[in-house]
Write a protein that holds these residues in place. Structure first.
Motif, PDB file in Angstrom:
ATOM      1  N   LEU A   1       0.826  -1.205   0.000  1.00 26.66           N
ATOM      2  CA  LEU A   1       0.000   0.000   0.000  1.00 26.66           C
ATOM      3  C   LEU A   1       0.861   1.257   0.000  1.00 26.66           C
ATOM      4  O   LEU A   1       0.535   2.250  -0.659  1.00 26.66           O
ATOM      5  CB  LEU A   1      -0.933  -0.006   1.213  1.00 26.66           C
TER       6      LEU A   1
ATOM      7  N   GLY B   1       2.256   1.701  -3.441  1.00 27.41           N
ATOM      8  CA  GLY B   1       1.168   2.153  -4.302  1.00 27.41           C
ATOM      9  C   GLY B   1       0.874   3.621  -4.110  1.00 27.41           C
ATOM     10  O   GLY B   1       0.617   4.346  -5.077  1.00 27.41           O
ATOM     11  N   LEU B   2       0.948   4.097  -2.877  1.00 28.81           N
ATOM     12  CA  LEU B   2       0.706   5.506  -2.591  1.00 28.81           C
ATOM     13  C   LEU B   2       1.764   6.382  -3.259  1.00 28.81           C
ATOM     14  O   LEU B   2       1.453   7.435  -3.825  1.00 28.81           O
ATOM     15  CB  LEU B   2       0.688   5.736  -1.075  1.00 28.81           C
TER      16      LEU B   2
ATOM     17  N   VAL C   1      -7.546  -6.669  -2.493  1.00 28.78           N
ATOM     18  CA  VAL C   1      -6.572  -5.582  -2.293  1.00 28.78           C
ATOM     19  C   VAL C   1      -5.313  -5.838  -3.125  1.00 28.78           C
ATOM     20  O   VAL C   1      -4.821  -4.948  -3.831  1.00 28.78           O
ATOM     21  CB  VAL C   1      -6.218  -5.439  -0.802  1.00 28.78           C
ATOM     22  N   TRP C   2      -4.801  -7.071  -3.067  1.00 30.18           N
ATOM     23  CA  TRP C   2      -3.592  -7.392  -3.831  1.00 30.18           C
ATOM     24  C   TRP C   2      -3.842  -7.320  -5.333  1.00 30.18           C
ATOM     25  O   TRP C   2      -2.995  -6.831  -6.093  1.00 30.18           O
ATOM     26  CB  TRP C   2      -3.087  -8.778  -3.448  1.00 30.18           C
TER      27      TRP C   2
ATOM     28  N   LEU D   1      -3.990  -3.629  -6.322  1.00 29.92           N
ATOM     29  CA  LEU D   1      -2.653  -3.051  -6.347  1.00 29.92           C
ATOM     30  C   LEU D   1      -1.872  -3.510  -7.575  1.00 29.92           C
ATOM     31  O   LEU D   1      -1.198  -2.709  -8.239  1.00 29.92           O
ATOM     32  CB  LEU D   1      -1.893  -3.431  -5.075  1.00 29.92           C
TER      33      LEU D   1
END
Length: 235
Positions: free
Chosen positions: A24, A27-28, A133-134, A137
């Protein structure tokens, strides 16, 4: 010391949680880079602005070319890319002229819209939350989608960005059991962004079948599905 509770909480994280937080975080960082590109785009870099302007003036040829991907014939210049991305850009060109510098922003909106539809697809397939979520991403930052989105100020990448959104919309319509006519319309529009999208038509037809139906059949239901998907693309 305040650092000790932090270290204890870090030790309490298992490997999966640690990797998820790291993913995460990365990704941010990439997302911030994408936003930065939106505000630094320069005008005069995307020939779709010229094609949209030509459409608005009832022409197919353009007055100039912002890059090398143009054809010259009989003293006129033509943008060689398919037309739908120019149609998407037409309202903005009508407002701001051909020096419009927001193609990366439109590409970002297509990026966000694609991710939203994929989230709905994964939920429809009853994928567990952590896997979603994965997958999100990976889709957003570990595929060419990120690169074509961050480079959407250029003509080829802008076409790819709009195309991916339309292909995703077609897939979403089929998986959710929606209207196959809309899936055909989305795929037909995707074909007019990147021509190879046409090869997804048989794949969408197979996805539209029920699990107990044969792949090849002349049953009315099969023929009806084929027409709903195929006729909008043919049109």
């Amino acid at each position: 010391m305040q650092i000790l509770p932090i270290l204890r909480s870090a030790r309490s994280l298992d490997r999966t949680q640690f990797l998820l937080i790291a993913g995460l975080g990365l990704g941010l960082v990439l997302f911030v880079g994408l936003l930065h590109h939106l505000v630094t785009e320069q005008p005069g870099t995307n020939s779709y602005a010229l094609l949209a302007e030509a459409f608005l003036n009832g022409r197919l040829d353009v007055t100039q070319c912002f890059d090398s991907d143009c054809a010259h014939f009989a003293g006129k210049t033509y943008v060689i890319f398919p037309p739908v991305p120019a149609i998407v850009a037409m309202p903005f060109i009508a407002l701001f002229g051909n020096d419009f510098a927001g193609f990366a922003t439109i590409g970002f909106l297509a990026f966000a819209g694609s991710l939203f539809l994929w989230l709905k697809i994964f939920r429809k397939l009853e994928t567990d939350s952590q896997t979603i979520v994965w997958l999100m991403l990976a889709l957003a930052f570990a595929t060419p989608l990120y690169y074509v989105s961050i480079r959407a100020d250029r003509v080829w990448f802008f076409a790819q960005s709009i195309n991916f959104f339309l292909v995703t919309a077609a897939l979403h319509e089929v998986i959710r059991g929606g209207k196959l006519v809309w899936a055909g319309i989305f795929l037909g529009a995707a074909f007019l962004c990147r021509q190879m999208s046409l090869f997804l038509l048989p794949f969408l037809f197979v996805l539209a079948l029920k699990s107990d139906e044969p792949l090849i059949s002349f049953r009315p239901a099969h023929i009806k599905r084929a027409l709903k998907l195929g006729l909008p693309v043919a049109a």
